[in-house]
Design an enzyme around this catalytic site. Structure first.
Site, mmCIF file in Angstrom:
data_model
loop_
_atom_site.group_PDB
_atom_site.id
_atom_site.type_symbol
_atom_site.label_atom_id
_atom_site.label_comp_id
_atom_site.label_asym_id
_atom_site.label_seq_id
_atom_site.Cartn_x
_atom_site.Cartn_y
_atom_site.Cartn_z
ATOM 1 N N CYS A 76 -56.591 -66.022 56.536
ATOM 2 C CA CYS A 76 -56.977 -65.444 55.240
ATOM 3 C C CYS A 76 -57.852 -66.375 54.401
ATOM 4 C CB CYS A 76 -55.736 -65.049 54.451
ATOM 5 S SG CYS A 76 -54.706 -63.839 55.299
ATOM 6 N N HIS A 82 -57.959 -64.090 47.278
ATOM 7 C CA HIS A 82 -57.598 -63.368 48.495
ATOM 8 C C HIS A 82 -56.635 -62.253 48.117
ATOM 9 C CE1 HIS A 82 -55.972 -62.268 52.294
ATOM 10 N NE2 HIS A 82 -54.823 -62.902 52.109
ATOM 11 N N ASN A 85 -54.461 -56.113 52.634
ATOM 12 C CA ASN A 85 -54.836 -57.480 52.989
ATOM 13 C C ASN A 85 -55.796 -57.428 54.180
ATOM 14 O OD1 ASN A 85 -54.988 -60.119 53.922
ATOM 15 N ND2 ASN A 85 -52.803 -60.537 53.702
#
EC number: 2.3.1.180
Length: 326
Positions: A115, A253, A283
């Protein structure tokens, strides 16, 4: 030799057409729309169709970024793709993307920091431009996270989606001083491999010979995310000589709305300054920062001259932040 500045010349993104909402997931595993929204803030995510690969998503985002920058692919001399879901073990998505775009010079490679991947890739490109190793760079975050999910595990399958975001950086002589300069002002990268078991994929070429599935200890990741992301934000701001209050926009993020809110509370950041797309995208790992950045540019929130702080935490753990004058 004066270091060159990496100016953000263009940005673009792409999301698959297929949208998977919470009610559809509720028919697959023991969960509900209200349960997912309350714990994550997510209401839907985009899922790549059959036969659509990470490189396909990366290409579409890249072409939009190049168009936004008014730059031909032939001008690119560096391509860095951040992904944890490549099409193949090798070659890299970066080299395949280079061929598809018709970029025939320079170098292309992948960065794997999950990520935090886009922040890592941005740092690589910024440093290569600063040292004169590249003049025009394409930085992409692209993922097909749906391909590594266990769709019977409600603790993880509700969280992730697919997508891609891209940014074109171009070398320029530094204009202005300090944080008045345009482009990437600084990056900060960290990792700590001791926490691998808290967020990992349980497969790989040399361990199981399989792709594996994503596994996560959610409550522990949540705690580390708030602490480490806040630390990276304050560190990069301090190194660049600005206060958190001076930053115009925060592009984090997009892991979980509660993490975004927790970091904002810890640093006393007004929620209206935090770009959030997690409700619509879920996500998307390395794609989430450029996806959110592009949406905020497209809807008019982020404007030229704004000071933008990007930050992320990913499996490994990896984490980091980047400060830019857009």
């Amino acid at each position: 030799m004066t270091e060159l500045s990496a100016r953000i010349a263009g940005i673009g993104s792409h999301l698959p057409e297929r949208i998977l909402n919470n009610d559809e997931i509720s028919a697959m595993v023991d969960t509900s729309d209200s349960w997912i929204r309350e714990r994550t803030g997510i209401r839907q995510r985009h899922i790549a169709g059959e036969g659509v690969t990470t490189c396909d998503l990366a290409e579409r985002a890249a072409r939009r970024a190049l168009e936004d920058a008014g730059i031909a692919a032939e001008e690119l001399d560096l391509i860095v793709v951040a992904t944890t879901t490549p099409d193949f073990t090798f070659p890299s998505v970066g080299t395949m993307l280079q061929a598809r775009l018709g970029a025939t010079q320079g170098a292309a490679f992948d960065v794997q920091a999950v990520c935090t991947g886009f922040v890592y890739a941005l740092s690589m490109a910024d440093n290569m431009i600063a040292r004169g190793q590249a003049k025009t760079a394409l930085v992409v975050g692209a993922e097909t996270m749906s391909r590594i999910l266990d769709w019977t595990d409600r603790s993880t399958c509700v969280l992730f989606g697919d997508g891609a975001g891209a940014m074109v950086l171009q070398a320029a002589e530094p204009a202005g001083e300090g944080t008045d300069r345009s482009g990437i002002l600084g990056t900060y990268l960290r990792s700590d491999g001791r926490f691998k078991d808290l967020l990992h994929v349980d497969g790989g070429p040399s361990s199981t010979g399989t792709v594996g599935h994503l596994r996560m200890v959610g409550n522990q990741v949540f705690r580390h995310a708030i602490t480490n992301i806040a630390e990276s934000m304050t560190t990069i701001a301090s190194r660049c000589g600005v206060t958190i209050e001076e930053v115009d926009w925060f592009v984090p993020h997009q892991a979980n709305q509660r993490i975004l809110e927790g970091v904002a509370r810890r640093l006393s950041i007004p929620t209206e300054k935090v770009i959030s797309t997690v409700a619509d995208h879920g996500n998307t790992s390395a794609a989430s920062v450029p996806l959110a950045f592009d949406r905020a540019v497209q809807d008019g929130r982020i404007k030229r001259g704004d000071l933008v702080l990007m930050e992320a935490l990913g499996g490994g753990f990896t984490w980091g932040a980047a400060l830019a004058r857009y």
